[in-house]
Design an enzyme around this catalytic site. Sequence first.
Site, PDB file in Angstrom:
ATOM      1  N   GLU A  99      -8.621   4.106  -1.555  1.00  0.00           N
ATOM      2  CA  GLU A  99      -8.622   5.165  -2.361  1.00  0.00           C
ATOM      3  C   GLU A  99      -8.363   5.028  -3.746  1.00  0.00           C
ATOM      4  O   GLU A  99      -7.493   4.072  -4.266  1.00  0.00           O
ATOM      5  CB  GLU A  99      -7.350   6.120  -1.976  1.00  0.00           C
ATOM      6  CG  GLU A  99      -7.647   7.296  -1.010  1.00  0.00           C
ATOM      7  CD  GLU A  99      -6.266   7.896  -0.843  1.00  0.00           C
ATOM      8  OE1 GLU A  99      -5.875   7.854   0.423  1.00  0.00           O
ATOM      9  OE2 GLU A  99      -5.927   8.691  -1.723  1.00  0.00           O
TER      10      GLU A  99
ATOM     11  N   CYS B  25      -6.312   5.696 -11.203  1.00  0.00           N
ATOM     12  CA  CYS B  25      -5.547   5.065 -10.610  1.00  0.00           C
ATOM     13  C   CYS B  25      -6.435   4.335  -9.259  1.00  0.00           C
ATOM     14  O   CYS B  25      -7.139   4.698  -8.409  1.00  0.00           O
ATOM     15  CB  CYS B  25      -4.534   6.278  -9.538  1.00  0.00           C
ATOM     16  SG  CYS B  25      -3.632   5.615  -8.322  1.00  0.00           S
TER      17      CYS B  25
ATOM     18  N   CYS C 295      -0.899  -1.884   3.034  1.00  0.00           N
ATOM     19  CA  CYS C 295       0.338  -2.268   2.542  1.00  0.00           C
ATOM     20  C   CYS C 295       1.210  -2.900   3.434  1.00  0.00           C
ATOM     21  O   CYS C 295       1.290  -2.116   4.626  1.00  0.00           O
ATOM     22  CB  CYS C 295       0.984  -1.305   1.451  1.00  0.00           C
ATOM     23  SG  CYS C 295       2.182  -1.785   0.563  1.00  0.00           S
TER      24      CYS C 295
ATOM     25  N   CYS D 255       7.522   1.196   3.223  1.00  0.00           N
ATOM     26  CA  CYS D 255       8.436   2.302   2.633  1.00  0.00           C
ATOM     27  C   CYS D 255       7.992   3.416   3.542  1.00  0.00           C
ATOM     28  O   CYS D 255       7.009   3.859   4.051  1.00  0.00           O
ATOM     29  CB  CYS D 255       7.880   2.732   1.150  1.00  0.00           C
ATOM     30  SG  CYS D 255       8.080   1.338  -0.079  1.00  0.00           S
TER      31      CYS D 255
ATOM     32  N   CYS E 218       5.549   6.525   2.651  1.00  0.00           N
ATOM     33  CA  CYS E 218       4.405   6.219   2.151  1.00  0.00           C
ATOM     34  C   CYS E 218       3.505   6.197   3.340  1.00  0.00           C
ATOM     35  O   CYS E 218       3.611   5.358   4.341  1.00  0.00           O
ATOM     36  CB  CYS E 218       4.403   4.979   1.357  1.00  0.00           C
ATOM     37  SG  CYS E 218       2.796   4.353   0.620  1.00  0.00           S
TER      38      CYS E 218
ATOM     39  N   GLY F 190      -1.368  -0.527  -1.671  1.00  0.00           N
ATOM     40  CA  GLY F 190      -1.071  -1.894  -1.865  1.00  0.00           C
ATOM     41  C   GLY F 190       0.219  -2.031  -2.853  1.00  0.00           C
ATOM     42  O   GLY F 190       0.412  -1.388  -3.474  1.00  0.00           O
ATOM     43  N   GLU F 191       0.843  -3.269  -2.740  1.00  0.00           N
ATOM     44  CA  GLU F 191       1.789  -3.694  -3.518  1.00  0.00           C
ATOM     45  C   GLU F 191       1.212  -4.847  -4.544  1.00  0.00           C
ATOM     46  O   GLU F 191       1.082  -5.768  -3.915  1.00  0.00           O
ATOM     47  CB  GLU F 191       3.074  -4.255  -2.654  1.00  0.00           C
ATOM     48  CG  GLU F 191       4.081  -5.030  -3.425  1.00  0.00           C
ATOM     49  CD  GLU F 191       4.553  -4.134  -4.818  1.00  0.00           C
ATOM     50  OE1 GLU F 191       5.059  -3.319  -4.771  1.00  0.00           O
ATOM     51  OE2 GLU F 191       4.662  -5.103  -5.764  1.00  0.00           O
TER      52      GLU F 191
ATOM     53  N   SER G 212       2.657  -0.780 -11.135  1.00  0.00           N
ATOM     54  CA  SER G 212       3.766  -0.298 -10.405  1.00  0.00           C
ATOM     55  C   SER G 212       4.198  -1.153  -9.269  1.00  0.00           C
ATOM     56  O   SER G 212       3.275  -1.553  -8.220  1.00  0.00           O
ATOM     57  CB  SER G 212       3.443   1.233 -10.012  1.00  0.00           C
ATOM     58  OG  SER G 212       4.464   1.816  -9.085  1.00  0.00           O
TER      59      SER G 212
ATOM     60  N   CYS H 152      -0.324  10.391  -1.231  1.00  0.00           N
ATOM     61  CA  CYS H 152      -0.841   9.065  -1.228  1.00  0.00           C
ATOM     62  C   CYS H 152      -1.353   8.388  -0.011  1.00  0.00           C
ATOM     63  O   CYS H 152      -0.515   8.311   0.901  1.00  0.00           O
ATOM     64  CB  CYS H 152       0.626   8.409  -1.872  1.00  0.00           C
ATOM     65  SG  CYS H 152       1.447   9.176  -3.079  1.00  0.00           S
TER      66      CYS H 152
HETATM   67  N1  SAH Z   1       3.431  -0.545  -4.107  1.00  0.00           N
HETATM   68  C1  SAH Z   1       3.694  -0.272  -5.550  1.00  0.00           C
HETATM   69  C2  SAH Z   1       2.410   0.966  -6.100  1.00  0.00           C
HETATM   70  C3  SAH Z   1       1.890   1.745  -4.965  1.00  0.00           C
HETATM   71  S1  SAH Z   1       2.580   3.336  -4.566  1.00  0.00           S
HETATM   72  C4  SAH Z   1       4.917   0.589  -5.477  1.00  0.00           C
HETATM   73  O1  SAH Z   1       5.787   0.862  -4.716  1.00  0.00           O
HETATM   74  O2  SAH Z   1       5.368   0.984  -6.566  1.00  0.00           O
HETATM   75  C5  SAH Z   1       2.438   4.426  -6.191  1.00  0.00           C
HETATM   76  C6  SAH Z   1       3.794   5.370  -6.065  1.00  0.00           C
HETATM   77  O3  SAH Z   1       3.607   6.384  -5.178  1.00  0.00           O
HETATM   78  C7  SAH Z   1       5.077   4.484  -5.672  1.00  0.00           C
HETATM   79  O4  SAH Z   1       6.188   4.725  -6.701  1.00  0.00           O
HETATM   80  C8  SAH Z   1       5.340   5.034  -4.472  1.00  0.00           C
HETATM   81  O5  SAH Z   1       6.524   4.877  -4.068  1.00  0.00           O
HETATM   82  C9  SAH Z   1       4.762   6.402  -4.765  1.00  0.00           C
HETATM   83  N2  SAH Z   1       4.618   7.126  -3.253  1.00  0.00           N
HETATM   84  C10 SAH Z   1       4.326   6.802  -2.171  1.00  0.00           C
HETATM   85  N3  SAH Z   1       4.344   7.537  -1.002  1.00  0.00           N
HETATM   86  C11 SAH Z   1       4.501   8.942  -1.836  1.00  0.00           C
HETATM   87  C12 SAH Z   1       4.804  10.137  -1.350  1.00  0.00           C
HETATM   88  N4  SAH Z   1       4.599  10.390  -0.225  1.00  0.00           N
HETATM   89  N5  SAH Z   1       4.848  10.916  -2.386  1.00  0.00           N
HETATM   90  C13 SAH Z   1       5.358  10.518  -3.532  1.00  0.00           C
HETATM   91  N6  SAH Z   1       5.229   9.682  -3.980  1.00  0.00           N
HETATM   92  C14 SAH Z   1       4.737   8.333  -3.154  1.00  0.00           C
END
Ligand code: SAH
Length: 340
Positions: free
Chosen positions: A88, A101, A108, A112, A115, A155-156, A187, A329
């Site tokens: 995406e 973005c 990933c 988390c 996510c 992804g991270e 990020s 996301c």
């Molecule tokens: N892996 C990296 C970058 C990708 S995610 C990181 O963790 O920062 C980009 C942002 O979206 C991160 O802050 C992540 O925690 C957030 N994110 C993921 N799922 C989400 C959700 N359901 N609602 C809001 N933010 C979310």
Amino acid sequence: MLSMTLQEWEETLKQWGEPKFRAKQIFDWLHKKQITEIDDMTNISKGLREKLKQNGKISYTRQVKKLVSQIDGTIKYLFEIENGLVIESVFMHYHYGNTACISTQAGCRMGCSFCASTLDGVERNLTAGEMLSQIYEMQKDTGERISSVVLMGSGEPLDNYENVLRFLHLANDKNGLHLGQRHITLSTCGLVEKMYDLLEEDLQITLAVSLHAPNDRIRQKIMPIAKKYSMQEILKVCKEYSDKTKRRVTFEYALIKGINDSDDCAEELASKLHNMLCHVNLIPINDVKERNYCKSSEERVKKFTYIMEQKGIETTIRRKLGSDIDAACGQLRKSYQLHS
Ligand code: SAH
């Protein structure tokens, strides 16, 4: 081929007995004209084009779905990359220009709990070329220039360190996209060792850290990576980053009802960030069906912001773009995989 630097092209072409200026010509085709077929390089001889085809390829990023917001013009794209994987990317209009973005991995592995990108683990690291081509394809599709990029798709980024670093250098190259480093935000969920590596690279990119909790206890409940690195370690490296670069670190904080959104959480977070050159970006969480997480009420978000600001921490609530096409996301990709 999109992942190669100009210098690497020069070295390769030298080995092939070609003049140096060919490297610049090829780099221009790839990064200025952004062609997708080697045969489109009309000022390159047929013989050399054949040699390029035998030795390389241009990353394949094909648009398979596009959703345009009727409210603010935000566009969500699903791109298919090699091996039939989908990623995406999002195109957003801001008053200061267009922001992309982009994804750095298909899937990933950070896990988390809120996510959607991580539900099936990581499928593959993206190459630097695949990161660039997401931007190129969005520019071509919209006919507009992208002036800022955030690595906040799936992804991270620091789990795909070498390729992301290569991407940063290529995106910054004056012979290519020529994006200022200050217009790129990386990020991370806080891979401390890699953050120290990044610090050594002497870059001017904006660092954003997904904190999402005021302490390790809550953070460990929602982010597995918190079991490996403590908040104290994360804040320490962030402090070093801002000391060295004189740049503000952004902390992302997704507000989840009843989990991390209490007044106490705000107080604790504010006290930990006291004295840091930083800024907190609150994100009312996008609901994830698979989990039982809901976004905090508007009132709660306001109160949280109020407490943070009272304590002197600059706090913003992330502007919600594309709410009518919102698939949260990673969820657009998820629903595409389920239905195709
Ligand atoms: N892996 C990296 C970058 C990708 S995610 C990181 O963790 O920062 C980009 C942002 O979206 C991160 O802050 C992540 O925690 C957030 N994110 C993921 N799922 C989400 C959700 N359901 N609602 C809001 N933010 C979310």
